[in-house]
Design a protein around this motif. Structure first.
Motif, PDB file in Angstrom:
ATOM      1  N   ARG A 108     -13.598  26.771  33.412  1.00 25.17           N
ATOM      2  CA  ARG A 108     -14.319  26.215  32.260  1.00 25.17           C
ATOM      3  C   ARG A 108     -13.402  26.063  31.054  1.00 25.17           C
ATOM      4  NH1 ARG A 108     -18.768  29.903  29.964  1.00 25.17           N
ATOM      5  NH2 ARG A 108     -18.312  29.440  27.789  1.00 25.17           N
ATOM      6  N   LEU A 109     -12.583  27.074  30.789  1.00 26.65           N
ATOM      7  CA  LEU A 109     -11.636  26.973  29.675  1.00 26.65           C
ATOM      8  C   LEU A 109     -10.546  25.945  29.958  1.00 26.65           C
ATOM      9  CD1 LEU A 109     -11.098  30.649  28.488  1.00 26.65           C
ATOM     10  CD2 LEU A 109     -12.296  28.812  27.293  1.00 26.65           C
ATOM     11  N   ALA A 110     -10.152  25.824  31.225  1.00 28.59           N
ATOM     12  CA  ALA A 110      -9.121  24.847  31.563  1.00 28.59           C
ATOM     13  C   ALA A 110      -9.571  23.430  31.234  1.00 28.59           C
ATOM     14  CB  ALA A 110      -8.760  24.944  33.045  1.00 28.59           C
TER      15      ALA A 110
ATOM     16  N   LEU B  11      -4.988  31.528  36.477  1.00 33.30           N
ATOM     17  CA  LEU B  11      -4.982  30.083  36.690  1.00 33.30           C
ATOM     18  C   LEU B  11      -3.825  29.438  35.949  1.00 33.30           C
ATOM     19  CD1 LEU B  11      -6.285  27.352  37.541  1.00 33.30           C
ATOM     20  CD2 LEU B  11      -7.779  27.564  35.532  1.00 33.30           C
ATOM     21  N   ALA B  12      -2.978  28.706  36.683  1.00 33.83           N
ATOM     22  CA  ALA B  12      -1.938  27.874  36.070  1.00 33.83           C
ATOM     23  C   ALA B  12      -2.545  26.541  35.689  1.00 33.83           C
ATOM     24  CB  ALA B  12      -0.781  27.672  37.038  1.00 33.83           C
ATOM     25  N   VAL B  13      -2.366  26.149  34.425  1.00 33.22           N
ATOM     26  CA  VAL B  13      -2.968  24.935  33.878  1.00 33.22           C
ATOM     27  C   VAL B  13      -1.856  24.003  33.388  1.00 33.22           C
ATOM     28  CG1 VAL B  13      -4.535  24.003  32.133  1.00 33.22           C
ATOM     29  CG2 VAL B  13      -4.993  26.248  33.153  1.00 33.22           C
ATOM     30  N   PRO B  14      -1.778  22.769  33.866  1.00 30.54           N
ATOM     31  CA  PRO B  14      -0.753  21.842  33.371  1.00 30.54           C
ATOM     32  C   PRO B  14      -0.898  21.618  31.865  1.00 30.54           C
ATOM     33  CG  PRO B  14      -1.825  20.975  35.331  1.00 30.54           C
ATOM     34  CD  PRO B  14      -2.624  22.157  34.903  1.00 30.54           C
TER      35      PRO B  14
ATOM     36  N   ALA C  95      -2.172  25.057  23.212  1.00 28.48           N
ATOM     37  CA  ALA C  95      -3.369  25.586  23.858  1.00 28.48           C
ATOM     38  C   ALA C  95      -4.204  26.385  22.872  1.00 28.48           C
ATOM     39  CB  ALA C  95      -2.973  26.452  25.052  1.00 28.48           C
ATOM     40  N   ILE C  96      -3.550  27.205  22.057  1.00 33.74           N
ATOM     41  CA  ILE C  96      -4.276  27.977  21.037  1.00 33.74           C
ATOM     42  C   ILE C  96      -5.009  27.028  20.095  1.00 33.74           C
ATOM     43  CG2 ILE C  96      -3.966  29.470  19.025  1.00 33.74           C
ATOM     44  CD1 ILE C  96      -1.664  30.823  20.605  1.00 33.74           C
ATOM     45  N   ALA C  97      -4.313  25.988  19.645  1.00 37.80           N
ATOM     46  CA  ALA C  97      -4.937  25.029  18.723  1.00 37.80           C
ATOM     47  C   ALA C  97      -6.108  24.306  19.387  1.00 37.80           C
ATOM     48  CB  ALA C  97      -3.892  24.027  18.248  1.00 37.80           C
ATOM     49  N   ALA C  98      -5.958  23.953  20.673  1.00 36.09           N
ATOM     50  CA  ALA C  98      -7.031  23.257  21.375  1.00 36.09           C
ATOM     51  C   ALA C  98      -8.261  24.152  21.515  1.00 36.09           C
ATOM     52  CB  ALA C  98      -6.550  22.801  22.753  1.00 36.09           C
ATOM     53  N   PHE C  99      -8.040  25.426  21.827  1.00 31.49           N
ATOM     54  CA  PHE C  99      -9.174  26.340  21.922  1.00 31.49           C
ATOM     55  C   PHE C  99      -9.880  26.470  20.570  1.00 31.49           C
ATOM     56  CE2 PHE C  99      -6.972  28.547  25.670  1.00 31.49           C
ATOM     57  CZ  PHE C  99      -7.818  27.952  26.594  1.00 31.49           C
TER      58      PHE C  99
ATOM     59  N   ARG D  80      -5.808  18.723  41.372  1.00 31.17           N
ATOM     60  CA  ARG D  80      -5.233  17.919  40.294  1.00 31.17           C
ATOM     61  C   ARG D  80      -6.046  17.962  39.005  1.00 31.17           C
ATOM     62  NH1 ARG D  80      -3.981  13.948  44.515  1.00 31.17           N
ATOM     63  NH2 ARG D  80      -5.673  12.610  43.779  1.00 31.17           N
ATOM     64  N   SER D  81      -7.209  18.595  39.018  1.00 31.92           N
ATOM     65  CA  SER D  81      -8.001  18.698  37.796  1.00 31.92           C
ATOM     66  C   SER D  81      -8.838  19.959  37.831  1.00 31.92           C
ATOM     67  CB  SER D  81      -8.919  17.482  37.628  1.00 31.92           C
ATOM     68  OG  SER D  81      -9.992  17.532  38.560  1.00 31.92           O
TER      69      SER D  81
END
Length: 449
Positions: free
Chosen positions: A436-438, A407-410, A271-275, A224-225
């Motif tokens: 780590r990126l997740a 890796l599938a990331v919610p 996701a791009i913006a968060a990175f 879950r995380s």
């Protein structure tokens, strides 16, 4: 029932790491945590259908032994006393290796699979085995209810590791092991809003895992995380991540020319913006096209189907396969040697292509599902021809061919409340870098409308 200083109602909702810490420190007992999960399963699984075999008696005996070891001051593993479960094609001593086929649940396994042994060595309590599609293919056995998506039963769970994904999402276990041959961990994880990791091929042994196509099969992890995934990787013996800067690449045209749902495009853009806001550089690359992913997916079936035919052929007399699995086996039996050789050559070209992409970046950002979870009615209406499954696998199966970790990331939910996910694909052996990126993306909780 009490659990030390922690109310039992909190046990299923806390993180894997938190529960392991509470049991290790004596704030909760393994018996209390296991009993709570068993009671939750007894209450919810008649609607969710995620357990194939729930071993209540055996789980409580394991939990009692775990508490006794702690009381004696013995050295404790990282998962000591924590209740987990595994997919039904992963051998658990004392339980049948059913593979989603009711007729195969007659004889208990004499030994654990190698990965089951690793879970036990880390201290985990095994609740039982989790439901899967028939033989690991596209449909569940007609005589059994398919696992129900806990977000909305109208949505399918989108892959053979459906039981593990539903169990983790609904809090019936803190984490689970599944298998992924063409997306069977990542797609159910995406459909159920949990993390699903397909490691590098060969990272975890397949001994004691019922095969579909061993050159494509991967033992996968669901949690879950990102932190829980990290703990599970450590417990299973994965090497630690190297502390190095990481670069993310997004294929050109992905956001505007790949026929993705609006929610998938939004999730990828966020996701791009968060990175970028976290200091992780994201570059747009021309080296990977949708056409290449589709070509790789087309090469997957002529390799998977013959391997599945060989895996199931010794037990055809008691198989009594449903139409979808039978169609796959028929396709495998009829696939010519020339077609298999052509697919193997295409696979080698694809592997070289992806390795070339990773010469200039560390992680690829991609979708998991093009249009989100499929509606159950649409899945039932889909024919049994194996080729009809391929369009849904275009972002997952290519990395079973190449063997790279994915890796599938919610990434929130869409306007209808269905989970949305993005996918991170890494270099060989880079599972921990993906996790780590997740962690950077764990803030993407708002709807990806």
């Amino acid at each position: 029932m009490t659990a030390g200083r922690i109310a039992p109602v909190d046990l299923h909702a806390c993180s894997l790491a938190a529960l392991a810490g509470m049991i290790r420190d004596g704030a909760a007992s393994s018996v209390a945590a296991t009993q709570w999960q068993l009671e939750r399963a007894a209450r919810l699984d008649p609607q969710l259908h995620c357990f194939a075999q729930l071993d209540a008696e055996g789980a409580l005996l394991q939990a009692e032994a775990a508490d006794a070891r702690r009381a004696r001051g013995e050295r404790l593993g990282p998962l000591h006393g924590v209740p987990l479960a595994v997919k039904e094609n992963i051998a658990v001593r004392g339980l049948p290796l059913g593979v989603g086929i009711p007729a195969w649940r007659r004889s208990p396994c004499r030994e654990d699979a190698a990965v089951t042994q690793r879970l036990r060595a880390a201290g985990a309590v095994l609740l039982g085995t989790l439901a899967m599609s028939e033989g690991g293919w596209a449909q569940h056995h007609a005589g059994e209810a398919a696992p129900s998506n806990p977000w909305n039963p109208a949505y399918a769970t989108s892959g053979s590791s459906s039981g593990p994904a539903v169990a983790v999402a609904a809090g019936l276990c803190h984490a689970a092991l599944g298998t992924d041959t063409g997306g069977s961990v990542r797609q159910p994880a995406a459909a159920c809003g949990v993390y699903g990791l397909k490691p590098t091929w060969g990272s975890f042994p397949l001994d004691g895992v019922a095969p579909m196509a061993q050159s494509l099969d991967h033992v996968g992890l669901l949690a879950r995380s990102a932190g829980d995934l990290d703990l599970l990787l450590s417990a299973l013996g994965a090497p630690a991540a190297r502390p190095e800067p990481l670069r993310v690449a997004a294929p050109a045209g992905m956001l505007d020319a790949w026929d993705l749902s609006a929610s998938a495009r939004t999730a990828l853009a966020r996701a791009i913006a968060a990175f970028q806001s976290s200091g992780v550089p994201v570059q747009v690359i021309d080296e990977l096209s949708l056409a290449e992913l589709e070509a790789a997916t087309a090469a997957w079936l002529p390799l998977c189907a013959p391997a599945a035919w060989e895996a199931f052929r010794p037990r055809l007399d008691d198989l009594r396969a449903g139409p979808a699995l039978q169609a796959l086996l028929d396709a495998g039996r009829e696939t010519s040697q020339a077609r298999q050789e052509a697919a193997s050559a295409a696979r080698a070209r694809w592997q070289a292509r992806i390795d070339a992409v990773f010469a200039h970046t560390d992680v690829l950002l991609l979708p998991v599902l093009r249009h989100g979870p499929m509606q159950v009615q649409a899945l039932r209406a889909r024919g049994s021809d194996p080729s009809l499954v391929l369009p849904a696998m275009v972002f997952t199966a290519p990395f079973n061919l190449s063997g790279h970790p994915a890796l599938a990331v919610p990434a929130g939910t869409n306007r209808d409340g269905a989970p949305v996910a993005i996918q991170l694909v890494g270099r060989t052996g880079a599972e921990r870098q993906l996790v780590r990126l997740a962690r950077v993306l764990e803030t993407l909780e708002n709807p990806a409308s």
